[in-house]
Design an enzyme around this catalytic site. Structure first.
Site, short mmCIF file in Angstrom:
data_model
loop_
_atom_site.label_atom_id
_atom_site.label_comp_id
_atom_site.label_asym_id
_atom_site.label_seq_id
_atom_site.Cartn_x
_atom_site.Cartn_y
_atom_site.Cartn_z
N ASN A 163 0.83 -1.21 0.00
CA ASN A 163 0.00 0.00 0.00
C ASN A 163 0.86 1.25 0.00
O ASN A 163 0.55 2.22 -0.69
CB ASN A 163 -0.96 0.01 1.19
CG ASN A 163 -2.21 -0.80 0.92
OD1 ASN A 163 -2.73 -0.79 -0.18
ND2 ASN A 163 -2.69 -1.48 1.93
N HIS A 180 -8.19 0.21 7.28
CA HIS A 180 -8.48 -1.02 8.03
C HIS A 180 -9.14 -2.01 7.08
O HIS A 180 -10.07 -1.64 6.35
CB HIS A 180 -9.41 -0.70 9.21
CG HIS A 180 -9.62 -1.87 10.12
ND1 HIS A 180 -8.65 -2.28 11.01
CD2 HIS A 180 -10.66 -2.71 10.25
CE1 HIS A 180 -9.11 -3.34 11.66
NE2 HIS A 180 -10.32 -3.62 11.22
N ASN A 232 -5.86 6.10 8.72
CA ASN A 232 -5.50 4.69 8.70
C ASN A 232 -6.44 3.96 7.74
O ASN A 232 -7.58 4.38 7.54
CB ASN A 232 -5.65 4.10 10.11
CG ASN A 232 -5.28 2.64 10.18
OD1 ASN A 232 -4.25 2.22 9.66
ND2 ASN A 232 -6.11 1.84 10.82
#
Length: 187
Positions: A14, A103, A101
């Site tokens: 990522n 998830h 973030n």
């Protein structure tokens, strides 16, 4: 040019995807990758794109050392991309609504301490979920409880395994994470 710092603990797919996305003449770029894992593949991926890396211990994260390095860079956004440590409150307080973030589940389901990667995908399959997905959220003082920015779901079948779920999630992450980062930086 807006500056992005990426925090990652593992392979860095990522992180590399975000680096590549913003290398294409965008109005922002990844200026540094921070990691708590001296043997993480993300270090090699960052170096392949001439991105500086900062390697630190858990103690350095909790003390002022990492915060000081972040402040020297003065980022517009801090992105957690597979970063497994709890983010310290002193950094969160200094950069409110500037830390996000990703998830690999549809929060609030499958969130919290210890819920990451294959742990989540196994639980999703064991619970015979009909869908799963990704959540991009702001980071606060609690694991996976910050305000949700974006969610995208994918359908599951009875034939799905934790490995096929992981592939579906990875495809969603690769497509949507850079786009949402870009959108946040434009706001």
């Amino acid at each position: 040019m807006k500056k992005i710092i990426v925090f990652a603990s593992g392979s860095g797919t990522n992180a590399e995807n975000i680096i590549k996305y913003f290398a294409k003449g965008k109005t922002a770029r990844v200026v540094s990758v921070f990691t708590n894992n001296a043997s993480a593949k993300v270090i090699e991926r960052a170096k392949n794109h001439q991105i500086s890396t900062e390697i630190f211990s858990k103690n350095e994260l909790l003390e002022r050392n990492v915060l000081q390095k972040i402040q020297e860079i003065d980022p517009d956004l801090i992105v957690l991309a597979g970063f497994l440590l709890k983010f310290p409150e002193n950094i969160i307080e200094k950069y409110p609504n500037q830390i996000i973030n990703i998830h690999p589940a549809l929060l609030p389901n499958y969130g919290g301490k210890g819920m990451y990667g294959m742990h989540i995908h196994r639980a999703v399959v064991e619970n015979k979920e009909k869908e799963t997905g990704i959540t991009i959220h702001f980071v606060n003082e609690n694991y996976d409880e910050g305000a949700i920015i974006f969610q995208k779901s994918t359908a599951l079948t009875n034939e799905d395994t934790p490995e096929t779920v992981a592939e579906k999630i990875h495809d969603l992450e690769q497509k949507y994470f850079p786009e949402i980062i870009s959108r946040l930086l434009e706001e």
